[in-house]
Design an enzyme around this catalytic site. Structure first.
Site, short mmCIF file in Angstrom:
data_model
loop_
_atom_site.label_atom_id
_atom_site.label_comp_id
_atom_site.label_asym_id
_atom_site.label_seq_id
_atom_site.Cartn_x
_atom_site.Cartn_y
_atom_site.Cartn_z
N SER A 176 -30.66 -13.53 55.20
CA SER A 176 -30.68 -14.41 54.04
C SER A 176 -31.26 -15.76 54.46
O SER A 176 -30.68 -16.46 55.29
CB SER A 176 -29.26 -14.62 53.50
OG SER A 176 -29.25 -15.78 52.71
N HIS A 229 -34.06 -11.56 52.57
CA HIS A 229 -33.12 -11.69 51.45
C HIS A 229 -33.26 -13.09 50.87
O HIS A 229 -33.11 -14.09 51.57
CB HIS A 229 -31.70 -11.41 51.93
CG HIS A 229 -30.68 -11.43 50.82
ND1 HIS A 229 -30.49 -10.36 49.97
CD2 HIS A 229 -29.81 -12.38 50.42
CE1 HIS A 229 -29.54 -10.66 49.10
NE2 HIS A 229 -29.11 -11.89 49.34
N MET A 232 -30.18 -19.39 43.10
CA MET A 232 -28.97 -19.95 42.48
C MET A 232 -29.36 -21.05 41.49
O MET A 232 -30.28 -21.83 41.77
CB MET A 232 -28.05 -20.54 43.55
CG MET A 232 -27.70 -19.54 44.65
SD MET A 232 -26.47 -20.23 45.77
CE MET A 232 -26.44 -18.95 47.04
N MET A 267 -28.74 -15.08 41.28
CA MET A 267 -27.44 -15.60 40.87
C MET A 267 -27.72 -16.63 39.79
O MET A 267 -27.53 -17.83 39.98
CB MET A 267 -26.71 -16.21 42.09
CG MET A 267 -26.23 -15.14 43.07
SD MET A 267 -25.90 -15.79 44.71
CE MET A 267 -27.54 -15.68 45.42
N MET A 301 -20.93 -7.90 46.97
CA MET A 301 -20.67 -9.23 47.52
C MET A 301 -19.34 -9.18 48.27
O MET A 301 -18.32 -8.78 47.72
CB MET A 301 -20.55 -10.28 46.41
CG MET A 301 -21.83 -10.60 45.65
SD MET A 301 -23.22 -11.07 46.69
CE MET A 301 -22.58 -12.53 47.52
#
Ligand code: DX5
Ligand code: ZN
Length: 225
Positions: free
Chosen positions: A9, A34, A38, A70, A139
């Site tokens: 990530s 990744h 957000m 997200m 998650m």
């Protein structure tokens, strides 16, 4: 034989030299990138959008880019990410009014589609969505930040999701995101996960290749026989 995927990530990368960071982590043996998106609305943090995804492609990144949305709502931004070079796009079912439509939109845009389940979100939506799902992302922290601790009950959820995938007979990846480290990745693989997101465990380490190698060794040891 399962092919295990390690997807660092970039949330924990040094954004001031992102292209170089992504080059280095791929050179160190990572499989995918990744990409955590957000919006300061669905989650209490604000990160990166399609322009940065496009910039990585323009920089020469050819590895799959795994876009984890997200954001709420999700549909408006899907075509932008597809055009910017996303390979797979996952979203949280709570963030879309019409889950089937969002999955179909991702597929129509030529990407693989996935659903993301927060630690407390049941897997039940899969009952009528699994036909359009290429990836299930569990998650193991509440979304929004890197560097949080793995939430233990998600281990049972990995087992449950693996059963659902096997029963479907479909080729669906089972990805885990949050608190994944070299010292728990083997157990997660043995429970049935095959794709691993790791942010702080890789980018906060001095030697990316060494962590990734440790991760692969621990996966191989835990899944041997
Ligand atoms: C959290 C993000 C994760 C995060 C994981 O909302 O979805 O991808 O970067 O970070 P670590 O591996 O540090 O828990
Ligand atoms: Zn993520």
């Amino acid at each position: 034989m399962t092919d295990y995927v390690i997807a660092p990530s970039i949330l924990s990368a040094n954004f001031a030299k992102l292209g170089e960071e992504v080059d280095n982590v791929l050179e160190a043996g990572a499989d995918w990138v990744h990409f955590d998106v957000m919006d300061n609305h669905y989650v209490p943090n604000l990160t990166i959008g399609p322009m940065i995804c496009q910039a990585l492609r323009d920089h020469g990144i050819t590895a799959p880019i795994d876009v984890h949305l997200m954001v709420e709502p999700v549909d408006r931004i899907i075509p932008d990410f597809a055009k910017a070079g996303a390979s797979m796009i996952t979203f949280h079912p709570e963030a879309s009014r019409h889950v089937d439509r969002s999955l179909q939109l991702i597929k129509d845009e030529g990407c693989q589609a996935g659903l993301v389940f927060n630690p407390a979100t049941p897997l039940s939506v899969l009952e009528w969505a699994i036909e359009k799902v290429d990836m299930i992302l569990l998650m193991s922290v509440n979304p929004g930040f890197g560097g949080q601790s793995f939430i233990e009950h998600v281990k049972q959820k990995i087992v449950a999701a693996r059963k659902i995938i096997d029963a479907s007979g479909r080729d669906i990846r089972l990805e885990v995101d949050g608190g994944v480290k070299a010292n728990n990745i083997g157990e997660l693989a043995a429970l049935g996960a095959d794709t691993f997101v790791a942010g702080s465990a890789i980018f906060n380490a001095p030697n990316y290749a060494e962590v990734i190698k440790n991760m692969r060794t621990n996966i191989a040891d835990a899944t041997a026989n």
